[in-house]
Write an enzyme that holds these catalytic residues in place. Structure first.
Site, mmCIF file in Angstrom:
data_model
loop_
_atom_site.group_PDB
_atom_site.id
_atom_site.type_symbol
_atom_site.label_atom_id
_atom_site.label_comp_id
_atom_site.label_asym_id
_atom_site.label_seq_id
_atom_site.Cartn_x
_atom_site.Cartn_y
_atom_site.Cartn_z
ATOM 1 N N CYS A 61 -41.988 22.874 -23.748
ATOM 2 C CA CYS A 61 -42.857 22.955 -22.581
ATOM 3 C C CYS A 61 -43.148 24.395 -22.167
ATOM 4 O O CYS A 61 -44.085 24.654 -21.418
ATOM 5 C CB CYS A 61 -42.224 22.212 -21.412
ATOM 6 S SG CYS A 61 -41.735 20.526 -21.831
ATOM 7 N N THR A 63 -55.090 0.584 -17.226
ATOM 8 C CA THR A 63 -54.737 -0.192 -18.408
ATOM 9 C C THR A 63 -53.503 0.391 -19.089
ATOM 10 O O THR A 63 -53.443 1.591 -19.371
ATOM 11 C CB THR A 63 -55.908 -0.219 -19.408
ATOM 12 O OG1 THR A 63 -57.062 -0.743 -18.743
ATOM 13 C CG2 THR A 63 -55.584 -1.081 -20.619
ATOM 14 N N GLY A 121 -42.184 11.522 -19.339
ATOM 15 C CA GLY A 121 -41.138 11.942 -18.416
ATOM 16 C C GLY A 121 -41.636 12.732 -17.227
ATOM 17 O O GLY A 121 -41.133 12.578 -16.112
ATOM 18 N N SER A 126 -38.716 9.443 -21.662
ATOM 19 C CA SER A 126 -39.942 9.680 -22.423
ATOM 20 C C SER A 126 -39.735 9.240 -23.864
ATOM 21 O O SER A 126 -38.747 9.620 -24.501
ATOM 22 C CB SER A 126 -40.323 11.161 -22.373
ATOM 23 O OG SER A 126 -41.598 11.376 -22.953
ATOM 24 N N GLY A 127 -40.678 8.435 -24.388
ATOM 25 C CA GLY A 127 -40.509 7.809 -25.693
ATOM 26 C C GLY A 127 -40.397 8.754 -26.870
ATOM 27 O O GLY A 127 -39.628 8.506 -27.800
#
Length: 335
Positions: free
Chosen positions: A265, A178, A11, A140-141
């Site tokens: 965070c 990649t 994110g 964000s996963g």
């Protein structure tokens, strides 16, 4: 559409790309004004601060005591030179959900690009970028049980952004390097699972959330942070006057309850949460905050246990607190 999705490391990267990218592109047209809110994630706030050093002007909208941006205040702040509006979908600390569709409609009306940091919302609430007039959306996963280190940025067709990383042709030439294929596949599966039963899960978590809030508010001088209804189903954020949040977390941990006093965070900071200060809480109360997050894996028994141990811990901490004595005697007063 698939060609509007660009994979990132998470994110924060998506937020930086969206805000800085649009700002630099719109600056070519003389638009160097940005609008955001005072309690955004630091990925947004620090991006705006970096742009301010480059000569951009940023308007920070108030989120008021309920943690919500007022659509009329956004409209009043928009100018001819406004490049982008960035308002988070759901706050990462107090869980308040913004009136995104209304905010997006105002931006569309004035021809301003609208970005939302939806990291906390994706997989937890129903989102439709077309109906809600969203031009850019960050996700964000790991917030919906995908692997860490993978996210995405939705870029509506027609929105011009500079390349994030120059090099190879990955991500249609806009983000070289990649791709994290395993992470991307894992995020896809996790998102499908999260969205498959979102309505039933929301009802169940909302019921648990409200029961926890009702029980915790029975404690003297406790308060819920943010709007009671317009919040994520699995978020409870409260403050208890007269105690320190860190002491509360340590004692809850000893009882087997995992909690936080702010966002992950900012877990290394001793400063009070900028989110709680943004909704008008004094430093002394903001220091006594508690954030409890839960998911479909939690049970009603978990809520029972928290409501059993939390009041005892708060009472014990207050019994040792000189500040609590001042509060009871009336020497110390908070609004």
């Amino acid at each position: 559409m698939p060609n509007e999705i660009f994979f990132t490391s998470g994110g924060s990267e998506a937020d930086n790309w969206a805000i800085k990218g649009v700002a630099h592109e719109q600056a070519k047209k003389g638009k160097k004004h940005i609008i955001t809110s005072t309690f955004e994630h630091h990925a947004v706030l620090h991006s705006c601060e970096a742009l301010e050093k480059e000569g951009f002007e940023v308007t920070y909208l108030d989120v008021h005591r309920d943690g919500l941006v007022r659509p009329e205040e956004l409209e009043a702040a928009i100018r001819e030179d406004t490049a982008i509006v960035s308002i988070m979908y759901a706050n990462n600390e107090i869980g308040t959900i913004q009136p995104i569709a209304e905010l997006g409609a105002i931006c569309k009306k004035h021809g301003v690009i609208f970005h939302t940091d939806a990291v906390q919302a994706v997989g937890n609430v129903n989102i439709n970028v077309n109906e809600q007039n969203i031009d850019l959306l960050s996700l964000s996963g790991h917030k919906f049980h995908a692997p860490k280190g993978v996210g995405a940025l939705f870029i509506r067709k027609g929105i011009k952004l500079p390349n994030l990383i120059d090099g190879g042709a990955q991500e249609r030439g806009r983000r070289a390097g990649t791709e994290n294929v395993a992470g991307i596949v894992g995020m896809s599966v996790a998102l499908k699972e999260a969205c498959a039963n979102i309505d039933d899960r929301t009802k169940r978590l909302t019921k648990m959330r409200d029961r926890l809030i009702d029980g915790a508010l029975k404690m003297e001088r406790s308060r819920l942070n943010g709007d009671r209804v317009k919040r994520l189903p699995g978020n409870v954020n409260m403050c208890f006057e007269g105690i320190e949040g860190e002491s509360l977390l340590l004692m809850l941990d000893l009882k087997g309850v995992c909690a936080s006093s702010g966002s992950a965070c900012t877990s290394g900071s001793l400063d009070p949460s900028h989110v709680l200060l943004a909704i008008g809480l004094p430093h002394e109360i903001a220091h006594g905050s508690l954030r409890l997050s839960f998911s479909e894996q939690n049970t009603e028994e978990d809520i029972d246990y928290i409501l059993e141990v939390l009041p005892k811990i708060v009472e014990r901490l207050r019994s040792m607190s000189p500040l609590w004595e001042e509060i009871l005697s009336g020497e110390k007063k908070f609004e």
